[in-house]
Write a protein that holds these residues in place. Sequence first.
Motif, PDB file in Angstrom:
ATOM      1  N   ILE A   1      11.445  45.278 -26.283  1.00 35.59           N
ATOM      2  CA  ILE A   1      10.739  44.047 -26.663  1.00 35.59           C
ATOM      3  C   ILE A   1       9.497  44.443 -27.455  1.00 35.59           C
ATOM      4  CG2 ILE A   1       9.556  41.964 -25.852  1.00 35.59           C
ATOM      5  CD1 ILE A   1      11.256  42.110 -23.309  1.00 35.59           C
ATOM      6  N   ARG A   2       9.342  43.870 -28.626  1.00 32.71           N
ATOM      7  CA  ARG A   2       8.147  44.094 -29.435  1.00 32.71           C
ATOM      8  C   ARG A   2       7.655  42.735 -29.912  1.00 32.71           C
ATOM      9  NH1 ARG A   2       8.066  48.573 -34.086  1.00 32.71           N
ATOM     10  NH2 ARG A   2       8.124  49.849 -32.188  1.00 32.71           N
ATOM     11  N   GLY A   3       6.493  42.330 -29.389  1.00 37.42           N
ATOM     12  CA  GLY A   3       6.015  40.990 -29.702  1.00 37.42           C
ATOM     13  C   GLY A   3       7.001  39.972 -29.166  1.00 37.42           C
TER      14      GLY A   3
ATOM     15  N   ALA B   1      14.550  38.328 -15.051  1.00 38.20           N
ATOM     16  CA  ALA B   1      15.387  39.520 -14.923  1.00 38.20           C
ATOM     17  C   ALA B   1      15.586  39.989 -13.494  1.00 38.20           C
ATOM     18  CB  ALA B   1      14.807  40.651 -15.769  1.00 38.20           C
ATOM     19  N   GLY B   2      15.110  39.238 -12.493  1.00 38.10           N
ATOM     20  CA  GLY B   2      15.400  39.559 -11.103  1.00 38.10           C
ATOM     21  C   GLY B   2      14.935  40.942 -10.689  1.00 38.10           C
ATOM     22  N   LEU B   3      15.891  41.821 -10.404  1.00 31.36           N
ATOM     23  CA  LEU B   3      15.574  43.181  -9.957  1.00 31.36           C
ATOM     24  C   LEU B   3      14.784  43.981 -10.979  1.00 31.36           C
ATOM     25  CD1 LEU B   3      19.015  43.916  -8.306  1.00 31.36           C
ATOM     26  CD2 LEU B   3      16.827  44.113  -7.107  1.00 31.36           C
ATOM     27  N   TYR B   4      14.832  43.548 -12.237  1.00 34.30           N
ATOM     28  CA  TYR B   4      14.117  44.260 -13.297  1.00 34.30           C
ATOM     29  C   TYR B   4      12.976  43.422 -13.884  1.00 34.30           C
ATOM     30  CZ  TYR B   4      18.088  47.404 -12.949  1.00 34.30           C
ATOM     31  OH  TYR B   4      19.025  48.281 -12.470  1.00 34.30           O
ATOM     32  N   SER B   5      12.600  42.363 -13.210  1.00 29.61           N
ATOM     33  CA  SER B   5      11.569  41.470 -13.747  1.00 29.61           C
ATOM     34  C   SER B   5      10.220  42.165 -13.904  1.00 29.61           C
ATOM     35  CB  SER B   5      11.411  40.229 -12.863  1.00 29.61           C
ATOM     36  OG  SER B   5      11.064  40.597 -11.536  1.00 29.61           O
ATOM     37  N   ASP B   6       9.887  43.079 -12.986  1.00 26.93           N
ATOM     38  CA  ASP B   6       8.620  43.797 -13.116  1.00 26.93           C
ATOM     39  C   ASP B   6       8.640  44.743 -14.305  1.00 26.93           C
ATOM     40  OD1 ASP B   6      10.507  45.440 -11.806  1.00 26.93           O
ATOM     41  OD2 ASP B   6       8.963  46.590 -10.761  1.00 26.93           O
TER      42      ASP B   6
ATOM     43  N   HIS C   1       6.077  44.640 -17.314  1.00 30.09           N
ATOM     44  CA  HIS C   1       5.209  45.780 -17.618  1.00 30.09           C
ATOM     45  C   HIS C   1       5.303  46.175 -19.087  1.00 30.09           C
ATOM     46  CE1 HIS C   1       5.465  47.076 -13.098  1.00 30.09           C
ATOM     47  NE2 HIS C   1       4.746  45.976 -13.285  1.00 30.09           N
ATOM     48  N   VAL C   2       6.510  46.125 -19.636  1.00 38.57           N
ATOM     49  CA  VAL C   2       6.700  46.419 -21.064  1.00 38.57           C
ATOM     50  C   VAL C   2       5.874  45.478 -21.922  1.00 38.57           C
ATOM     51  CG1 VAL C   2       8.398  46.242 -22.948  1.00 38.57           C
ATOM     52  CG2 VAL C   2       8.975  47.500 -20.866  1.00 38.57           C
TER      53      VAL C   2
ATOM     54  N   ARG D   1       5.215  45.489  -8.109  1.00 36.16           N
ATOM     55  CA  ARG D   1       6.382  46.359  -8.191  1.00 36.16           C
ATOM     56  C   ARG D   1       7.519  45.707  -7.405  1.00 36.16           C
ATOM     57  NH1 ARG D   1       7.141  51.804  -9.771  1.00 36.16           N
ATOM     58  NH2 ARG D   1       5.443  52.375 -11.163  1.00 36.16           N
ATOM     59  N   ILE D   2       8.717  45.710  -7.980  1.00 34.83           N
ATOM     60  CA  ILE D   2       9.885  45.249  -7.242  1.00 34.83           C
ATOM     61  C   ILE D   2      10.379  46.392  -6.359  1.00 34.83           C
ATOM     62  CG2 ILE D   2      12.298  44.507  -7.399  1.00 34.83           C
ATOM     63  CD1 ILE D   2      10.347  42.310  -8.189  1.00 34.83           C
ATOM     64  N   VAL D   3      10.494  46.120  -5.064  1.00 40.10           N
ATOM     65  CA  VAL D   3      11.093  47.068  -4.122  1.00 40.10           C
ATOM     66  C   VAL D   3      12.415  46.457  -3.673  1.00 40.10           C
ATOM     67  CG1 VAL D   3      10.873  48.213  -1.890  1.00 40.10           C
ATOM     68  CG2 VAL D   3       8.867  47.976  -3.370  1.00 40.10           C
ATOM     69  N   PRO D   4      13.544  47.101  -3.975  1.00 37.84           N
ATOM     70  CA  PRO D   4      14.840  46.510  -3.627  1.00 37.84           C
ATOM     71  C   PRO D   4      15.200  46.712  -2.156  1.00 37.84           C
ATOM     72  CG  PRO D   4      15.165  48.598  -4.762  1.00 37.84           C
ATOM     73  CD  PRO D   4      13.675  48.369  -4.725  1.00 37.84           C
ATOM     74  N   PHE D   5      15.674  45.654  -1.535  1.00 42.44           N
ATOM     75  CA  PHE D   5      16.150  45.719  -0.153  1.00 42.44           C
ATOM     76  C   PHE D   5      17.620  45.307  -0.128  1.00 42.44           C
ATOM     77  CE2 PHE D   5      11.656  45.626   0.543  1.00 42.44           C
ATOM     78  CZ  PHE D   5      11.455  46.285   1.746  1.00 42.44           C
ATOM     79  N   ARG D   6      18.454  46.210   0.376  1.00 41.99           N
ATOM     80  CA  ARG D   6      19.878  45.891   0.452  1.00 41.99           C
ATOM     81  C   ARG D   6      20.170  45.109   1.728  1.00 41.99           C
ATOM     82  NH1 ARG D   6      21.784  50.584   0.020  1.00 41.99           N
ATOM     83  NH2 ARG D   6      22.351  50.962   2.175  1.00 41.99           N
ATOM     84  N   GLY D   7      20.910  44.041   1.585  1.00 39.77           N
ATOM     85  CA  GLY D   7      21.317  43.227   2.720  1.00 39.77           C
ATOM     86  C   GLY D   7      22.799  43.429   2.993  1.00 39.77           C
TER      87      GLY D   7
END
Length: 391
Positions: A176-178, A197-202, A206-207, A215-221
């Motif tokens: 992503i640029r601008g 972007a869910g799991l990648y939203s952070d 940040h980009v 920070r997204i910390v993933p938890f498996r259910g």
Amino acid sequence: MEKKHYIIIGAGIIGSSIAREISLRGLGKVTVLEKEGKLGMHASGRNSGVVHSGINQKPGSIKAELCLKGNQLLKQFCRKHKVRVEEVGTLVISNSDEDDKILEQLMSRGKKIGVRGLKIINSEELKRREPEVVGRKALLSPSGAIVDSVGFLEAVVKDAKKHGAEFIMDAKVTGIRGNSVKTRKGIFEADHIINCAGLYSDKIAHVMGAGRGIRIVPFRGEYMEVENLDIRSMVYQAPDLNFPFLKVHLTKTVDGKVLAGPTATLALGREAYRKGINPVEFIGMASSVNFLRLLFGKSFRKLVAENVKVTVSKKAFLKEIRRISPSVKRGDLKKHPPGIRAQPVNRKGELVNDMLVEFTDDVTHILNAVSPGLTASLSFAEYVVDRIEGK
């Protein structure tokens, strides 16, 4: 308001609901970019289809307001669009004095929020409602429901397309640029980017210079399908209100199955559904201040240890299920696909529980819309688009 080109990153239920809402209002062109080749590959399709009533939400929070409203909007939408939904009710059982206090807290919370029909029922009524469940009393929330979550997502996408939204699959964002979004399917120019972007939203945030403290910390259910068990509603253990995770519970699904779960175990990768490890993602997560401060909490380490045990041991998982229904046998359990929760953690090492959105003039970042995100999706979309419109 001048019509714009809105690019939405992510076609989960949140991104798709926002796409639908913008299209319904005729605010401009909508393009949804989805990295997968089909819908519902992650959280929106890997869940038990619970439509929450709102009793677990903190009064005054955005989640509480949107969960309550979303519960009704989802049911109305599903009935109109012929998506399977059943108002089966939610039961939270008690088997101790401590559980009794939690039930009273949940009922108080629910009443303050505006959840209707709440009442404490005795063991006899519980047995009439759920013959295979054991509890000395239970909190009944009649507005809890179950839904075909993938069917709901598909119907929302279909309605969004009907009103002009375009969905582009296999379009993973690579840069992503601008306001230029680069993907495998080419470069897209936007007037307004919405990061769902869910799991990648952070990482997306940040980009773009946003969400720096998150920070997204993933938890498996983990889930188990329970055979030879007649459950007619959703039956929960009394939760630990200090954490956003619920204990293992039993849920009837719209196709007649009974699911037990989910657990809440640290995942070693954002899409580590098979218990594997993504070294790059894990090192990046484990080296963050957010994660280290989270692990420093004694109560959190205890929660993680308990959930790891339930995750790796079928015997321990069965023990949790038997707290609700003692008749379940080991041979009744069958593996069910797990899900991963995109849990935001702030720099203090605290789990972010309320909805979290960062708004600017030309970018919106959805940094937290986890459970009850499915329930609240349509009302959350209204909330986000209202803010984008400046209402």
